[in-house]
Design a protein around this motif. Structure first.
Motif, PDB file in Angstrom:
ATOM      1  N   GLU A   1       0.828  -1.209   0.000  1.00 56.68           N
ATOM      2  CA  GLU A   1       0.000   0.000   0.000  1.00 56.68           C
ATOM      3  C   GLU A   1       0.863   1.260   0.000  1.00 56.68           C
ATOM      4  N   LYS A   2       1.951   1.240   0.769  1.00 56.83           N
ATOM      5  CA  LYS A   2       2.859   2.388   0.824  1.00 56.83           C
ATOM      6  C   LYS A   2       3.490   2.634  -0.551  1.00 56.83           C
ATOM      7  N   ILE A   3       3.958   1.566  -1.205  1.00 62.80           N
ATOM      8  CA  ILE A   3       4.551   1.689  -2.544  1.00 62.80           C
ATOM      9  C   ILE A   3       3.516   2.211  -3.527  1.00 62.80           C
ATOM     10  N   ARG A   4       2.304   1.652  -3.486  1.00 63.15           N
ATOM     11  CA  ARG A   4       1.253   2.094  -4.408  1.00 63.15           C
ATOM     12  C   ARG A   4       0.947   3.580  -4.218  1.00 63.15           C
ATOM     13  N   LYS A   5       0.901   4.017  -2.973  1.00 67.43           N
ATOM     14  CA  LYS A   5       0.606   5.427  -2.685  1.00 67.43           C
ATOM     15  C   LYS A   5       1.752   6.325  -3.154  1.00 67.43           C
ATOM     16  N   GLU A   6       2.991   5.939  -2.811  1.00 61.87           N
ATOM     17  CA  GLU A   6       4.167   6.746  -3.186  1.00 61.87           C
ATOM     18  C   GLU A   6       4.340   6.844  -4.700  1.00 61.87           C
ATOM     19  N   GLN A   7       4.068   5.761  -5.413  1.00 68.35           N
ATOM     20  CA  GLN A   7       4.284   5.720  -6.858  1.00 68.35           C
ATOM     21  C   GLN A   7       3.044   6.117  -7.663  1.00 68.35           C
ATOM     22  N   GLY A   8       1.907   6.243  -6.981  1.00 75.84           N
ATOM     23  CA  GLY A   8       0.675   6.627  -7.668  1.00 75.84           C
ATOM     24  C   GLY A   8       0.015   5.494  -8.442  1.00 75.84           C
ATOM     25  N   TYR A   9       0.245   4.243  -8.015  1.00 79.49           N
ATOM     26  CA  TYR A   9      -0.351   3.083  -8.676  1.00 79.49           C
ATOM     27  C   TYR A   9      -1.796   2.930  -8.208  1.00 79.49           C
ATOM     28  N   THR A  10      -2.715   3.503  -8.963  1.00 80.49           N
ATOM     29  CA  THR A  10      -4.111   3.547  -8.537  1.00 80.49           C
ATOM     30  C   THR A  10      -4.941   2.383  -9.069  1.00 80.49           C
TER      31      THR A  10
END
Length: 179
Positions: free
Chosen positions: A54-63
C-alpha cells in the motif's frame, strides 16, 4: 532471496529455459537501476492487506490493479499470448508487475542492446520504465499469477521494435546518458 539477473545466450531454444551464458554473467541490481528498472521484495501471502505494498502504491501513484493467472488452463489462446508477450516491444507508460505466485522472466535490453534476463518469483515487484525494449515469458513451470499495476487507467498497448522514433523511447535513451 534477492533478485537474480544475467546476460543471456543467443540460443533459439525454448524461451522458457534460463538462457544463461557459460560461464554465467550476473547483472547486479545496481546495474538494473541504472537502466531504470526498480525492484522490491514483498510478502505475496498478504498482498491483499500488505501495508508495504500500500505504501509503494501510494508513493508511486499506482491507482489501478488487476490480477492475471497465466497458465494453459486459465489463459485463453495461451500459446499465442505467450508468443505475443515474448515479442520485443516497449510501452508509453511504466510496466509494473508483482508476482503473487509461480515464476516468470522479464528480458530487457542494456545500453549495448544485449539481453538481460530477470528471474522473478513469488513476492517480486518490478517496474520497467516507459520506453525500454523488453519481453516477458514464463519459465519451464508454465505458471505465474501476477498483479498488474498502473498509474491511472490501464494501458495495454505495446509497440513492437523498431519504435526508436517514439518520443518516449528517445527520452528513455537520453536518460541512460546520465550513467
Amino acid at each position: 532471496m534477492t533478485l537474480e539477473a544475467w546476460y543471456m545466450d543467443s540460443s533459439e531454444e525454448d524461451q522458457r529455459k534460463p538462457h544463461r551464458l557459460n560461464p554465467n554473467q550476473p547483472v547486479p541490481l545496481k546495474e538494473l537501476n541504472q537502466l531504470g528498472v526498480f525492484y522490491w521484495k514483498l510478502n505475496a501471502d498478504i498482498y491483499e492487506a500488505d501495508p508495504e505494498l500500500e505504501k509503494i502504491r501510494k508513493e508511486q501513484g499506482y491507482t489501478y490493479m488487476d490480477i492475471l493467472s497465466i497458465r494453459k488452463d486459465t489463459l485463453p489462446d495461451y500459446e499465442t499470448k505467450l508468443k505475443m508477450f515474448f515479442t520485443e516491444h516497449l510501452h508509453l507508460d511504466d510496466e509494473i508487475r508483482y508476482i503473487l505466485d509461480g515464476r516468470a522472466y522479464f528480458d530487457i535490453r542494456d545500453k549495448q542492446d544485449r539481453w538481460i534476463r530477470i528471474d522473478l518469483g513469488k513476492g517480486d515487484l518490478i517496474t520497467l520504465p516507459a520506453g525500454i525494449y523488453h519481453r516477458f515469458t514464463l519459465d519451464e513451470t508454465d505458471y505465474t499469477k501476477v498483479m498488474r499495476l498502473f498509474v491511472g487507467e490501464p494501458v495495454w498497448k505495446a509497440y513492437n521494435r523498431p519504435a526508436d522514433d517514439f518520443e518516449i523511447r528517445q527520452k528513455y535513451v537520453a536518460s541512460l546518458k546520465a550513467f
